[in-house]
Scaffold this motif. Structure first.
Motif, mmCIF file in Angstrom:
data_model
loop_
_atom_site.group_PDB
_atom_site.id
_atom_site.type_symbol
_atom_site.label_atom_id
_atom_site.label_comp_id
_atom_site.label_asym_id
_atom_site.label_seq_id
_atom_site.Cartn_x
_atom_site.Cartn_y
_atom_site.Cartn_z
ATOM 1 N N HIS A 292 0.807 -1.216 0.000
ATOM 2 C CA HIS A 292 0.000 0.000 0.000
ATOM 3 C C HIS A 292 0.846 1.274 0.000
ATOM 4 N N GLY A 293 2.085 1.132 0.417
ATOM 5 C CA GLY A 293 2.996 2.274 0.341
ATOM 6 C C GLY A 293 2.959 3.184 1.539
ATOM 7 N N SER A 294 1.787 3.487 2.044
ATOM 8 C CA SER A 294 1.674 4.384 3.195
ATOM 9 C C SER A 294 0.496 3.963 4.048
ATOM 10 N N ILE A 295 0.562 4.351 5.318
ATOM 11 C CA ILE A 295 -0.536 4.031 6.222
ATOM 12 C C ILE A 295 -1.809 4.759 5.809
ATOM 13 N N THR A 296 -1.654 5.935 5.204
ATOM 14 C CA THR A 296 -2.821 6.690 4.728
ATOM 15 C C THR A 296 -3.550 5.931 3.629
ATOM 16 N N ALA A 297 -2.779 5.377 2.686
ATOM 17 C CA ALA A 297 -3.387 4.609 1.598
ATOM 18 C C ALA A 297 -4.055 3.347 2.132
ATOM 19 N N LEU A 298 -3.413 2.689 3.092
ATOM 20 C CA LEU A 298 -3.991 1.478 3.675
ATOM 21 C C LEU A 298 -5.320 1.796 4.359
ATOM 22 N N ARG A 299 -5.335 2.863 5.150
ATOM 23 C CA ARG A 299 -6.562 3.225 5.857
ATOM 24 C C ARG A 299 -7.678 3.592 4.881
ATOM 25 N N ALA A 300 -7.321 4.304 3.824
ATOM 26 C CA ALA A 300 -8.323 4.696 2.826
ATOM 27 C C ALA A 300 -8.909 3.460 2.147
ATOM 28 N N HIS A 301 -8.049 2.479 1.829
ATOM 29 C CA HIS A 301 -8.516 1.254 1.176
ATOM 30 C C HIS A 301 -9.429 0.474 2.102
ATOM 31 N N PHE A 302 -9.055 0.373 3.371
ATOM 32 C CA PHE A 302 -9.897 -0.343 4.327
ATOM 33 C C PHE A 302 -11.243 0.348 4.493
ATOM 34 N N ARG A 303 -11.234 1.666 4.591
ATOM 35 C CA ARG A 303 -12.488 2.402 4.756
ATOM 36 C C ARG A 303 -13.392 2.221 3.538
ATOM 37 N N ARG A 304 -12.787 2.247 2.360
ATOM 38 C CA ARG A 304 -13.567 2.142 1.137
ATOM 39 C C ARG A 304 -14.132 0.744 0.935
ATOM 40 N N ARG A 305 -13.323 -0.276 1.203
ATOM 41 C CA ARG A 305 -13.751 -1.647 0.902
ATOM 42 C C ARG A 305 -14.427 -2.333 2.077
ATOM 43 N N LEU A 306 -13.963 -2.066 3.308
ATOM 44 C CA LEU A 306 -14.462 -2.806 4.463
ATOM 45 C C LEU A 306 -15.237 -1.943 5.444
ATOM 46 N N ARG A 307 -15.210 -0.616 5.221
ATOM 47 C CA ARG A 307 -15.908 0.337 6.098
ATOM 48 C C ARG A 307 -15.427 0.215 7.543
ATOM 49 N N ILE A 308 -14.136 0.030 7.708
ATOM 50 C CA ILE A 308 -13.542 -0.116 9.029
ATOM 51 C C ILE A 308 -12.077 0.274 8.936
ATOM 52 N N SER A 309 -11.491 0.711 10.037
ATOM 53 C CA SER A 309 -10.071 1.046 10.029
ATOM 54 C C SER A 309 -9.239 -0.210 10.231
ATOM 55 N N PRO A 310 -7.954 -0.193 9.831
ATOM 56 C CA PRO A 310 -7.102 -1.364 10.083
ATOM 57 C C PRO A 310 -7.006 -1.723 11.560
ATOM 58 N N ASP A 311 -6.966 -0.721 12.430
ATOM 59 C CA ASP A 311 -6.870 -0.999 13.870
ATOM 60 C C ASP A 311 -8.121 -1.716 14.380
ATOM 61 N N HIS A 312 -9.290 -1.239 13.960
ATOM 62 C CA HIS A 312 -10.528 -1.891 14.373
ATOM 63 C C HIS A 312 -10.633 -3.290 13.762
ATOM 64 N N TYR A 313 -10.145 -3.445 12.542
ATOM 65 C CA TYR A 313 -10.166 -4.764 11.913
ATOM 66 C C TYR A 313 -9.327 -5.739 12.723
ATOM 67 N N ARG A 314 -8.159 -5.333 13.144
ATOM 68 C CA ARG A 314 -7.287 -6.225 13.922
ATOM 69 C C ARG A 314 -7.954 -6.615 15.230
ATOM 70 N N ARG A 315 -8.587 -5.668 15.903
ATOM 71 C CA ARG A 315 -9.249 -5.988 17.168
ATOM 72 C C ARG A 315 -10.406 -6.962 16.965
#
Length: 321
Positions: A292-315
């Motif tokens: 993903h290259g950056s944490i910003t891109a990762l968070r944006a992808h998670f929000r767009r596809r899964l409607r959740i942040s990476p941190d919440h997904y891990r929990r």
């Protein structure tokens, strides 16, 4: 049973499709925790001791349900497999499903089992799917249901529906992943000899060229999955496939239902999810290692596809003991 065992009741209605009935029994029954303990107790429950089962239009045979319908009253999950001819379910079945939903149990349908959930009112105002050939009928009978004829499976945490036949395998494995994390789901997939579950919004049916033929993208897909974390471009993919970018894009649409870069992005999402589920790596490191290259891109992808942040997904989805 131990309190940490999740009870799954599978309803054997008259005319049940035998394959649909077997799917949850096989997937949940094959699942084991890391220490070998079974996390699920599976109960096949029938309105009568013996019901007709269908082989999808090739005739009927009889099966015996070892549990009565009342055995599903305290189940944590109730699965309604498909039936050969969707018709009004017996009122005790509908009452059972309504009571289960009211107490917070999870309700699940496979294929035309969605008709039964709809009859119980559990799909009103929800997106739901079923076998593509029955989608129009479901929408016509139940106009308050938002029928999605394309998705493999859909769910909002408590109510889940799946498309026909093999999509039930994907949904059940998805539920194992939700309940117990990626590592347990991966072990279950190996036991039942299937690939890890496809995403629910993947198209129900897509043209596929046979692997090994000149038109198949299978070697390129495998290569791309291995290099998901690398800075791969469309030109790189076309070069590997020995195709022009235009021909590559057309064949990707035919064989995967998406674009080359769209497919690559999904592989990166899968990789990020696995890392979040099975490691304690910082989210920034997960972003880098998943391409993903950056944490910003990762968070944006998670929000767009899964409607959740990476941190919440891990929990929510990290591997459970």
């Amino acid at each position: 049973m131990s309190r940490d065992v999740h009870t799954v009741a599978v309803l054997a209605l008259d005319g049940v499709v035998g394959f649909d009935l077997a799917i949850p029994c096989q997937v949940f029954g094959s699942t084991r925790r890391a220490d070998g303990r079974p996390p699920y107790e599976v109960r096949v429950c029938g309105v009568r001791d013996t019901v007709r089962a269908s082989a999808s239009g090739t005739g009927y045979y009889r099966i015996q349900a070892p549990y009565e319908l009342e055995a599903a009253a305290d189940a944590d999950t109730i699965v309604v497999p498909g039936v050969a001819v969707p018709r009004r379910a017996p009122e005790p079945v509908l009452a059972l499903l309504r009571a289960a939903a009211a107490r917070g149990a999870r309700t699940v349908s496979i294929c035309t089992g969605a008709f039964v959930l709809a009859q119980a009112g559990l799909l009103d105002g929800r997106r739901a799917t079923t076998h593509w050939a029955a989608a129009a009928e479901l929408a016509g009978r139940h106009p308050r249901v938002e029928v999605d004829a394309a998705s493999l499976y859909l769910g909002d945490g408590r109510v889940f529906t799946s498309a026909g036949v093999a999509a039930g395998l994907d949904l059940c494995l998805h539920l194992v992943r939700r309940d117990l994390g990626a590592a347990v789901a991966a072990r279950t997939a190996r036991v039942v000899v299937m690939a890890p579950s496809r995403d629910g919004d993947q198209a129900q049916f897509i043209e596929h060229a046979p692997a090994g033929t000149s038109g198949s993208l299978a070697p390129t897909l495998a290569w791309l999955a291995e290099h998901a974390a690398d800075p791969v471009t469309l030109t790189d993919i076309a070069r590997h496939a020995r195709l022009s970018t235009r021909t590559l894009t057309r064949r990707f649409r035919e064989q995967t239902g998406t674009s080359p870069l769209g497919w690559l992005q999904e592989q990166r999402l899968h990789l990020a999810r696995r890392l979040l589920e099975t490691t304690d790596l910082p989210v920034a490191t997960v972003a880098a290692r998943s391409g993903h290259g950056s944490i910003t891109a990762l968070r944006a992808h998670f929000r767009r596809r899964l409607r959740i942040s990476p941190d919440h997904y891990r929990r929510g989805f990290g591997e459970r003991p």
